[in-house]
Design an enzyme around this catalytic site. Structure first.
Site, PDB file in Angstrom:
ATOM      1  N   LYS A  19      -9.908  25.211 -10.976  1.00 25.50           N
ATOM      2  CA  LYS A  19     -11.208  24.972 -10.357  1.00 25.50           C
ATOM      3  C   LYS A  19     -12.331  25.243 -11.370  1.00 25.50           C
ATOM      4  O   LYS A  19     -12.452  24.535 -12.342  1.00 25.50           O
ATOM      5  CB  LYS A  19     -11.329  25.803  -9.085  1.00 25.50           C
ATOM      6  CG  LYS A  19     -10.077  25.762  -8.190  1.00 25.50           C
ATOM      7  CD  LYS A  19      -9.822  24.411  -7.562  1.00 25.50           C
ATOM      8  CE  LYS A  19      -8.411  24.262  -6.995  1.00 25.50           C
ATOM      9  NZ  LYS A  19      -8.004  25.291  -6.045  1.00 25.50           N
TER      10      LYS A  19
ATOM     11  N   ASP B 277      -7.914  36.851  -4.291  1.00 30.44           N
ATOM     12  CA  ASP B 277      -8.035  35.503  -4.846  1.00 30.44           C
ATOM     13  C   ASP B 277      -9.521  35.281  -5.140  1.00 30.44           C
ATOM     14  O   ASP B 277     -10.332  35.145  -4.225  1.00 30.44           O
ATOM     15  CB  ASP B 277      -7.501  34.480  -3.832  1.00 30.44           C
ATOM     16  CG  ASP B 277      -7.473  33.068  -4.394  1.00 30.44           C
ATOM     17  OD1 ASP B 277      -8.244  32.781  -5.326  1.00 30.44           O
ATOM     18  OD2 ASP B 277      -6.689  32.248  -3.878  1.00 30.44           O
TER      19      ASP B 277
ATOM     20  N   TYR C   5      -5.897  30.301   1.382  1.00 32.26           N
ATOM     21  CA  TYR C   5      -5.518  29.038   0.743  1.00 32.26           C
ATOM     22  C   TYR C   5      -4.165  28.559   1.282  1.00 32.26           C
ATOM     23  O   TYR C   5      -3.231  29.334   1.393  1.00 32.26           O
ATOM     24  CB  TYR C   5      -5.455  29.228  -0.781  1.00 32.26           C
ATOM     25  CG  TYR C   5      -5.134  27.945  -1.492  1.00 32.26           C
ATOM     26  CD1 TYR C   5      -6.095  26.959  -1.638  1.00 32.26           C
ATOM     27  CD2 TYR C   5      -3.857  27.704  -1.982  1.00 32.26           C
ATOM     28  CE1 TYR C   5      -5.798  25.762  -2.264  1.00 32.26           C
ATOM     29  CE2 TYR C   5      -3.552  26.507  -2.611  1.00 32.26           C
ATOM     30  CZ  TYR C   5      -4.527  25.541  -2.742  1.00 32.26           C
ATOM     31  OH  TYR C   5      -4.215  24.351  -3.356  1.00 32.26           O
TER      32      TYR C   5
ATOM     33  N   ARG D  44       8.718  30.964 -23.276  1.00 30.26           N
ATOM     34  CA  ARG D  44       8.656  31.286 -21.837  1.00 30.26           C
ATOM     35  C   ARG D  44       8.367  32.770 -21.616  1.00 30.26           C
ATOM     36  O   ARG D  44       7.855  33.187 -20.588  1.00 30.26           O
ATOM     37  CB  ARG D  44       9.958  30.856 -21.137  1.00 30.26           C
ATOM     38  CG  ARG D  44       9.914  31.079 -19.638  1.00 30.26           C
ATOM     39  CD  ARG D  44      10.862  30.178 -18.841  1.00 30.26           C
ATOM     40  NE  ARG D  44      12.149  29.967 -19.473  1.00 30.26           N
ATOM     41  CZ  ARG D  44      13.124  30.893 -19.523  1.00 30.26           C
ATOM     42  NH1 ARG D  44      12.939  32.076 -18.994  1.00 30.26           N
ATOM     43  NH2 ARG D  44      14.272  30.604 -20.100  1.00 30.26           N
TER      44      ARG D  44
END
Ligand SMILES: *Cc1c(COP(=O)(O)O)cnc(C)c1O
Length: 389
Positions: A204, A179, A108, A57
């Protein structure tokens, strides 16, 4: 804390290489006899002690090659997350209470919901502006601390003047996040204009095959990137091992996929604009687009997402989504498969024109895509006509 390798594997040549070459060659294992050409899939939660991480992690060799490649492409330090929203949340996590944020209206929806949530709890103040209106953004920045940008942006595929806005934020010492999901690192590099962070939903174009969720933040400096690694560590938004492998594999072919998709998007935009039932096409590559000149001035290409509006109302637009056979009726974008949807079907997206169709152009033959759109437009019109009669 996990320390990534310096953002170069191509014998220190990264600075001189084209993005196409970096996408193919960055993040490879060292060239040792009989060593693999590809970074391996590394399923491991615990790592041998005495290193920089020790626990996956905190940082893992499973996604380090992907981070190296993304960092090399955006010319910064990449930290990968379990999704684009995992990345966006990490980009906002360190902001102190009372931070004043300027963000574009069409941002978004996950980011919008996150900012609304922070604002409702009195953590931040958000000023919403039209991101394509440079003067309005600059004006809103006057007493703000953070500039969040997304360009090109949903749902109108509007282009913000990134060089002007990121440059202004830098001069004013604002924290600036862009972004960059829709443009990909191939069409623009926000850090080069002065942004602190480029954000990606690798779900994407980068992954490119609609088969994974993954996000990334690429920071201009080490201190920020350490914050992001820490944010990932404590929030636990770590990428899956297989996802990291697939995203890097997707990245290898991004330049050719994106080139093909952009060429087809430009052609479809031109043909749609000439169709009698199409009232508006939104694509910055069209010379008549209000954002064309701006986009041409600093972007390398115009992306492969476009939007169009039709006559006949929401019902007809909805029918178009159900009449196509090559285009898939689905949300998201950036896959090898073309898809489309009536954007206003998402309740959270306010102010979207009722008939606006968002189209993600993939890799099918452009003539097949056009025939499919033309036929869906014709069939949807017949049905509307029949219903009226
Ligand atoms: C999809 C998307 C996101 C969110 O990414 P996920 O991987 O779905 O969490 C953020 N910004 C933009 C522009 C997106 O298209």
């Amino acid at each position: 804390m996990w320390r990534r390798a310096p953002a170069t594997t191509v014998d220190g040549m990264t600075d001189q290489l084209h993005s196409d070459t970096i996408a193919v060659s960055a993040g490879r294992p060292p060239r040792t006899p009989d060593g693999p050409l590809n970074a391996p899939i590394v399923p491991a939660s615990a790592l041998h002690a005495d290193g920089a991480s020790g626990y996956a992690r905190d940082g893992s060799p499973a996604w380090a090659p992907l981070e190296e490649a993304l960092g090399a492409l955006e010319r910064g330090r990449a930290t990968c997350f379990s999704s684009g929203m995992g990345a966006a949340t990490a980009a906002l996590r360190h902001l102190p209470r009372g931070t004043r944020i300027v963000a574009p209206i069409g941002v978004y929806r996950g980011v919008r919901q996150t900012l609304d949530h922070l604002e409702e709890r009195g953590m931040v103040g958000v000023r919403w502006v039209d991101g394509t209106d440079t003067d309005a953004v600059l004006d809103a920045c006057r007493d703000a601390d953070v500039l969040w940008l997304e360009s090109p942006a949903n749902p109108r595929i509007g282009v913000a003047d990134l060089p002007a806005l990121c440059g202004h934020a830098r001069e004013r010492g604002m924290y600036c996040v862009v972004d960059n999901t829709m443009a990909t690192p191939l069409a623009q590099n926000p850090l080069a204009y002065g942004a602190d962070v480029a954000m990606h939903s690798a779900t994407k174009w980068i992954g490119g095959h609609t088969d994974l969720l993954l996000g990334a933040l690429i920071a201009a400096d080490d201190e920020l990137s350490h914050r992001f690694v820490h944010a990932r560590e404590v929030a636990g938004a770590t990428p899956g091992v297989l996802e990291a492998f697939l995203a890097l594999r997707g990245l290898r072919s991004l330049p050719v996929r994106f080139e093909r998709a952009q060429a087809s998007a430009g052609e479809l935009a031109r043909r749609l604009a000439a169709h009698p039932d199409v009232t508006l096409v939104r694509y910055p590559g069209l010379p008549e687009s209000p954002d064309h000149e701006r986009a041409a001035a600093f972007m390398r290409g115009f992306g492969a997402v476009l939007a169009f509006e039709v006559t006949g109302g929401a019902d007809r637009a909805e029918r178009i989504s159900h009449e196509t056979e090559v285009f898939t009726h689905a949300t998201s974008f950036g896959g090898v498969n073309s898809s489309l949807e009536r954007r206003a079907r998402w309740a959270a997206e306010q102010g979207v024109p009722e008939t606006l169709m968002r189209v993600s152009v993939g890799l099918e033959h452009v003539e097949d895509l056009w025939r499919d759109l033309e036929r869906a437009l014709a069939r949807s019109a017949e049905r509307v006509g029949a219903a009226v009669a």
